[in-house]
Design a protein around this motif. Sequence first.
Motif, PDB file in Angstrom:
ATOM      1  N   HIS A  50      -0.216  -0.391 -11.113  1.00 56.26           N
ATOM      2  CA  HIS A  50       0.370  -1.020 -10.928  1.00 56.26           C
ATOM      3  C   HIS A  50       0.344  -2.429  -9.385  1.00 56.26           C
ATOM      4  CE1 HIS A  50       2.253   1.796 -13.550  1.00 56.26           C
ATOM      5  NE2 HIS A  50       2.975   1.582 -13.514  1.00 56.26           N
ATOM      6  N   GLY A  51      -0.390  -2.219  -9.454  1.00 55.49           N
ATOM      7  CA  GLY A  51      -0.076  -3.815  -7.934  1.00 55.49           C
ATOM      8  C   GLY A  51      -0.161  -3.473  -6.749  1.00 55.49           C
ATOM      9  N   PHE A  52      -0.282  -1.675  -6.819  1.00 59.91           N
ATOM     10  CA  PHE A  52      -0.232  -1.189  -5.536  1.00 59.91           C
ATOM     11  C   PHE A  52      -2.335  -1.287  -4.379  1.00 59.91           C
ATOM     12  CE2 PHE A  52       3.429   0.169  -6.733  1.00 59.91           C
ATOM     13  CZ  PHE A  52       4.567  -0.425  -6.067  1.00 59.91           C
ATOM     14  N   ASP A  53      -2.717  -1.127  -3.440  1.00 57.30           N
ATOM     15  CA  ASP A  53      -3.564   0.274  -2.258  1.00 57.30           C
ATOM     16  C   ASP A  53      -3.355   1.219  -2.387  1.00 57.30           C
ATOM     17  OD1 ASP A  53      -5.238  -3.152  -2.790  1.00 57.30           O
ATOM     18  OD2 ASP A  53      -5.182  -3.196  -0.949  1.00 57.30           O
ATOM     19  N   VAL A  54      -3.875   1.800  -2.060  1.00 57.54           N
ATOM     20  CA  VAL A  54      -3.850   3.634  -1.467  1.00 57.54           C
ATOM     21  C   VAL A  54      -4.301   3.588  -0.014  1.00 57.54           C
ATOM     22  CG1 VAL A  54      -4.187   5.664  -2.114  1.00 57.54           C
ATOM     23  CG2 VAL A  54      -3.414   4.366  -3.650  1.00 57.54           C
ATOM     24  N   TRP A  55      -3.893   3.684   0.859  1.00 57.29           N
ATOM     25  CA  TRP A  55      -4.726   4.197   2.190  1.00 57.29           C
ATOM     26  C   TRP A  55      -4.874   5.853   2.071  1.00 57.29           C
ATOM     27  CZ3 TRP A  55      -1.227   0.114   5.645  1.00 57.29           C
ATOM     28  CH2 TRP A  55      -1.630  -1.240   5.038  1.00 57.29           C
ATOM     29  N   VAL A  56      -5.757   6.436   2.376  1.00 49.06           N
ATOM     30  CA  VAL A  56      -5.935   7.759   2.395  1.00 49.06           C
ATOM     31  C   VAL A  56      -6.061   7.639   3.989  1.00 49.06           C
ATOM     32  CG1 VAL A  56      -6.706   9.936   1.871  1.00 49.06           C
ATOM     33  CG2 VAL A  56      -6.874   7.889   0.389  1.00 49.06           C
ATOM     34  N   ALA A  68       0.780  -1.594   0.446  1.00 54.40           N
ATOM     35  CA  ALA A  68       0.708  -0.011  -0.234  1.00 54.40           C
ATOM     36  C   ALA A  68       0.781   0.915  -0.168  1.00 54.40           C
ATOM     37  CB  ALA A  68      -1.022   0.024   1.328  1.00 54.40           C
ATOM     38  N   VAL A  69       0.624   1.854  -0.460  1.00 53.62           N
ATOM     39  CA  VAL A  69       0.977   4.046  -0.496  1.00 53.62           C
ATOM     40  C   VAL A  69      -0.325   4.795  -0.100  1.00 53.62           C
ATOM     41  CG1 VAL A  69       1.766   5.857  -1.890  1.00 53.62           C
ATOM     42  CG2 VAL A  69       2.263   3.052  -2.547  1.00 53.62           C
ATOM     43  N   ALA A  70       0.969   5.389   1.066  1.00 54.32           N
ATOM     44  CA  ALA A  70      -0.205   5.661   2.209  1.00 54.32           C
ATOM     45  C   ALA A  70      -0.691   7.428   1.474  1.00 54.32           C
ATOM     46  CB  ALA A  70       0.590   5.974   3.304  1.00 54.32           C
ATOM     47  N   PHE A  71      -1.765   8.224   1.449  1.00 52.81           N
ATOM     48  CA  PHE A  71      -1.740   9.398   1.010  1.00 52.81           C
ATOM     49  C   PHE A  71      -1.995  10.594   2.113  1.00 52.81           C
ATOM     50  CE2 PHE A  71      -3.421   8.622  -3.732  1.00 52.81           C
ATOM     51  CZ  PHE A  71      -1.731   8.367  -4.240  1.00 52.81           C
ATOM     52  N   MET A  72      -1.682  11.480   2.280  1.00 49.47           N
ATOM     53  CA  MET A  72      -2.323  12.512   3.282  1.00 49.47           C
ATOM     54  C   MET A  72      -2.463  13.617   2.530  1.00 49.47           C
ATOM     55  SD  MET A  72       0.802   9.730   4.790  1.00 49.47           S
ATOM     56  CE  MET A  72       1.571  10.705   5.204  1.00 49.47           C
ATOM     57  N   PRO A  73      -3.594  14.016   2.369  1.00 55.88           N
ATOM     58  CA  PRO A  73      -3.815  15.125   1.505  1.00 55.88           C
ATOM     59  C   PRO A  73      -4.414  15.899   1.940  1.00 55.88           C
ATOM     60  CG  PRO A  73      -5.673  13.565   1.847  1.00 55.88           C
ATOM     61  CD  PRO A  73      -4.808  12.868   1.750  1.00 55.88           C
ATOM     62  N   GLY A  74      -4.815  16.145   3.448  1.00 53.66           N
ATOM     63  CA  GLY A  74      -4.895  16.917   4.477  1.00 53.66           C
ATOM     64  C   GLY A  74      -4.019  17.872   4.380  1.00 53.66           C
ATOM     65  N   ALA A  75      -4.324  19.250   4.535  1.00 53.47           N
ATOM     66  CA  ALA A  75      -3.340  20.141   5.235  1.00 53.47           C
ATOM     67  C   ALA A  75      -3.895  21.009   6.382  1.00 53.47           C
ATOM     68  CB  ALA A  75      -3.008  21.121   3.997  1.00 53.47           C
ATOM     69  N   GLU A  76      -3.822  20.677   7.693  1.00 58.17           N
ATOM     70  CA  GLU A  76      -5.008  21.749   8.615  1.00 58.17           C
ATOM     71  C   GLU A  76      -4.736  23.033   8.386  1.00 58.17           C
ATOM     72  OE1 GLU A  76      -6.749  21.534  12.520  1.00 58.17           O
ATOM     73  OE2 GLU A  76      -6.388  20.073  10.992  1.00 58.17           O
ATOM     74  N   TYR A  77      -3.344  23.282   7.783  1.00 59.26           N
ATOM     75  CA  TYR A  77      -3.242  24.610   7.440  1.00 59.26           C
ATOM     76  C   TYR A  77      -3.927  25.483   6.862  1.00 59.26           C
ATOM     77  CZ  TYR A  77      -0.098  29.662   7.496  1.00 59.26           C
ATOM     78  OH  TYR A  77       0.351  30.939   7.492  1.00 59.26           O
ATOM     79  N   GLY A  78      -4.229  24.788   5.616  1.00 57.01           N
ATOM     80  CA  GLY A  78      -5.065  25.331   4.711  1.00 57.01           C
ATOM     81  C   GLY A  78      -4.967  25.410   3.230  1.00 57.01           C
ATOM     82  N   PRO A  79      -6.097  25.819   2.718  1.00 58.46           N
ATOM     83  CA  PRO A  79      -5.645  24.860   1.130  1.00 58.46           C
ATOM     84  C   PRO A  79      -4.395  25.183   0.382  1.00 58.46           C
ATOM     85  CG  PRO A  79      -6.977  26.806   0.977  1.00 58.46           C
ATOM     86  CD  PRO A  79      -7.370  26.479   2.447  1.00 58.46           C
ATOM     87  N   ALA A  80      -3.479  26.558   0.349  1.00 58.42           N
ATOM     88  CA  ALA A  80      -2.508  26.969  -0.477  1.00 58.42           C
ATOM     89  C   ALA A  80      -1.458  25.764   0.188  1.00 58.42           C
ATOM     90  CB  ALA A  80      -1.579  28.238   0.051  1.00 58.42           C
ATOM     91  N   ASP A 127       2.682  19.114   2.869  1.00 59.57           N
ATOM     92  CA  ASP A 127       3.601  19.500   4.255  1.00 59.57           C
ATOM     93  C   ASP A 127       3.129  19.359   5.263  1.00 59.57           C
ATOM     94  OD1 ASP A 127       5.343  20.663   6.245  1.00 59.57           O
ATOM     95  OD2 ASP A 127       5.223  22.847   4.809  1.00 59.57           O
ATOM     96  N   SER A 128       2.497  18.436   6.781  1.00 55.38           N
ATOM     97  CA  SER A 128       1.908  18.452   7.608  1.00 55.38           C
ATOM     98  C   SER A 128       2.330  17.062   8.557  1.00 55.38           C
ATOM     99  CB  SER A 128       0.427  17.580   6.940  1.00 55.38           C
ATOM    100  OG  SER A 128       0.700  16.372   6.404  1.00 55.38           O
ATOM    101  N   GLY A 129       2.324  17.242   9.721  1.00 53.37           N
ATOM    102  CA  GLY A 129       1.930  15.970  10.616  1.00 53.37           C
ATOM    103  C   GLY A 129       2.741  15.064  10.205  1.00 53.37           C
ATOM    104  N   LEU A 130       1.390  14.470   9.713  1.00 56.52           N
ATOM    105  CA  LEU A 130       1.561  13.514   9.256  1.00 56.52           C
ATOM    106  C   LEU A 130       3.050  12.956   8.048  1.00 56.52           C
ATOM    107  CD1 LEU A 130      -1.945  11.917   8.591  1.00 56.52           C
ATOM    108  CD2 LEU A 130      -0.618  11.449  10.815  1.00 56.52           C
ATOM    109  N   MET A 131       3.233  13.630   7.309  1.00 56.26           N
ATOM    110  CA  MET A 131       4.417  13.381   6.654  1.00 56.26           C
ATOM    111  C   MET A 131       5.862  13.572   7.497  1.00 56.26           C
ATOM    112  SD  MET A 131       6.917  16.696   4.599  1.00 56.26           S
ATOM    113  CE  MET A 131       7.167  17.765   6.018  1.00 56.26           C
TER     114      MET A 131
END
Length: 348
Positions: free
Chosen positions: A210-216, A180-192, A263-267
Amino acid sequence: MGATRQILVVGPSWVGDMVMAQSLFMTLKAAGPCEIDVLAPGWSLAILERMPEVRRGIAMPLGHGQFGLGIRWRLGRALAKTRYDQAIVLPGSLKSAFAPFFAGIPQRTAFRGEMRFGLVNDMRRLDKAALPMTVQRFVALGLPAGKPLPKPLPRPRLVANPANQARLRADHGLDAGRPAVAFMPGAEYGPAKQWPLPHFAALARELVAHGFDVWVLGSTKDAPAGEEIVAAAGDGVHNLCGRTQLGDAVDLLAMSAAAVTNDSGLMHVAAALDRPLVAVYGSSTPDHTPPLSERVAVRYLRLECSPCFARVCPLGHTRCLHEITPASVLDALVSLGVGARQNAGEAA
């Protein structure tokens, strides 16, 4: 060997900063025998539990921005029983320095912040040019004044909980046979600071092919973003936003083959787990708070208008993020040894 020092660290209020504080804890441990307790927001205890250097996390009973002088006095008197030798105060606020003062801790170390004279008796002057990175500033407070920083700086290294990982796979129906490839699409600071969701979705489709799952991954606030990615990308994408706690996100990231993140905490969590990581920067810059890992590919365009550090693009176009294409992020994953996988039977 001298006596074991008792150290209280007043921790920061952001996930990424709390992860970077582990470099300070490592520095303290390297200097001699010590026990480290961290006074921090309740949400951060799950992060602290995954840091071997920390004896215990102590939940701050006040929310962000609350003054509560009486509560801070009672907290300080309770902390006094541990007889700490030193307190290191990472936030720059006046209120963050009260508890160590009320606890009677003899050495109270911090950079000069709000009017804290007397509350802080080991006051350091912050040279931002000499210490441009947040992690450098944290580590400097763990050293005698004027002592050079260790080279290289110790990098955060969180330790996952295997029992919780097994529970998470079972509870969320996550296939152990597909990486799995993890996605972290959030940004607490704002949409910029937020890479466009259609870009995340396009990348997800490529990875699933390509054979991966994606975990958001993300908080309840990020759940609609996760749903949008699932709706556009289809099977193989799991929206876990709001369905997990912060400690769960740490353990899920530790199981991931790679991560793609704003650029987030989970990064910073992903970097501290030494996951191959693509970090997308928009209004902020990797010059101040880069992910502290070698297996990182940064996507940052350095446009003439960036970094602006705004929450919302002041020019209305957010080119700094829109022009980072899904193909360029996929190329970054391939450069890290991830993403070129043709089926689940090959090694990632």
